[in-house]
Design an enzyme around this catalytic site. Sequence first.
Site, mmCIF file in Angstrom:
data_model
loop_
_atom_site.group_PDB
_atom_site.id
_atom_site.type_symbol
_atom_site.label_atom_id
_atom_site.label_comp_id
_atom_site.label_asym_id
_atom_site.label_seq_id
_atom_site.Cartn_x
_atom_site.Cartn_y
_atom_site.Cartn_z
ATOM 1 N N SER A 224 -0.388 3.015 -10.989
ATOM 2 C CA SER A 224 0.473 3.679 -10.019
ATOM 3 C C SER A 224 1.170 4.859 -10.678
ATOM 4 O O SER A 224 1.565 4.784 -11.849
ATOM 5 C CB SER A 224 1.508 2.689 -9.483
ATOM 6 O OG SER A 224 2.325 3.288 -8.506
ATOM 7 N N HIS A 238 1.771 11.386 -5.542
ATOM 8 C CA HIS A 238 1.781 9.938 -5.783
ATOM 9 C C HIS A 238 0.365 9.400 -5.646
ATOM 10 O O HIS A 238 -0.408 9.847 -4.800
ATOM 11 C CB HIS A 238 2.684 9.247 -4.756
ATOM 12 C CG HIS A 238 2.363 7.788 -4.555
ATOM 13 N ND1 HIS A 238 1.601 7.325 -3.500
ATOM 14 C CD2 HIS A 238 2.691 6.697 -5.293
ATOM 15 C CE1 HIS A 238 1.480 6.011 -3.581
ATOM 16 N NE2 HIS A 238 2.127 5.614 -4.656
#
Length: 432
Positions: A224, A238
Amino acid sequence: KRLHWCVTQPTSARHGAESHRELREGHGGKLLGLPGNASCTAWKAPAALATDFVPEQETDFAGVTSVAAAVSPLRAVAIAAGTAAAASAARRRRATRRQARRALGKVGLRYKSLCKEEDAPDSMRRRFEEVCAEAQEQICKAIEDLDGGATFCRDPYTRETGGGGIGRVLTDGNVFEKAGVNLSVVYGEMPQEALAAATERGVDRVGTKLAPGEKVPFFACGLSSVMHPKNPFCPTMHFNYRYFETETGVWWFGGGTDITPSYLDEDDMKHFHGTYKETCDQFNAEWYPNFKAWADRYFYIKHRGETRGLGGIFFDDFNSESPEEHLKFSKTCLEAVTKAYIPVLEKNMNKEFTQEQKDWQQLRRGRYVEFNLVYDRGTIFGLKMLPTGAGRIESILMSLPETARWQYCHEPEEGSPEAKIMEAYKKPREWV
């Protein structure tokens, strides 16, 4: 460490299995075996049979057959079978460690697999971890090269429940205020409220009916990242790619990459979305439009009536293809991160900006924080897993920017660049 075993005459696998059954029935259901640090008396065999056995070395069994005859045939067979099974298990463990090291060797750094030893080298668990570890190194290196000022720290950690992670965070660089790329390997038991956050389908995802309060043993691995640049003309980016397994035999992949600009540059959006359309089209022409629409729905801030950013791709509960195909797709998406994002940064990172433009960026960062703390399933899942020992607060909140702003009843001036991008936040558009 030397292991103490009893040696006896060889026997067939069939006789060994039969003898194990007889021995189990004749000794209260207990199979006689010998742990590596035990003496012969641990299983009540004649001490005369004890000899030193070093694994992976040849042992001369000449002359021991007469001694072996002193032991009952059933017990001798069980001893031999137990010895062979233990040695075989040790070889498998060593092979697992060797193969895992070889598989992760291409990462080219100090990475040590966080999977448990019993996970086979060719398991999807280890293979997905390998993809994530390699992508973490490559992406961090590309971002460091672009920034030219700061470097990523390396923060390894382990969990008592098994697994662990590698936290990589860069702060106060030339380009980035904060950038994080975190790898996580988790073993644990999910409370049902955590499972509801982990997947869009909720508790029925395990494929069986759960009793009230029943927890779900699971494995998860993911990579992540969130990157917050300093310049208001450089978008936040992101991504998250993950793999889940439950002990009920259910598995799925999830993930996506999305972009959050403070100012609208249509060419930048065409490049970013175009990169991921090309990536998806390599596998299925329907995936990009489906995943793009899914991202627009997922990254919606309901209490504001606007999206967090300008989307990208998002998918969850994804197991429509073979595990191999899903693994390949996740790997290709991770490889596309720098192709989609770095050209946008290079174009905008040296642009001049005013304090007013910086203030607008900080307001949009506030929206980012609102979404992550109220709606983001990854954040909610992590917070709900904290009491189980499988969550880690620094990793969970890594996505938040270092600075953000809220201003009472703020509305952008009509016709301004800020008002223009607000239209795109309120009504998602097609970019390619």
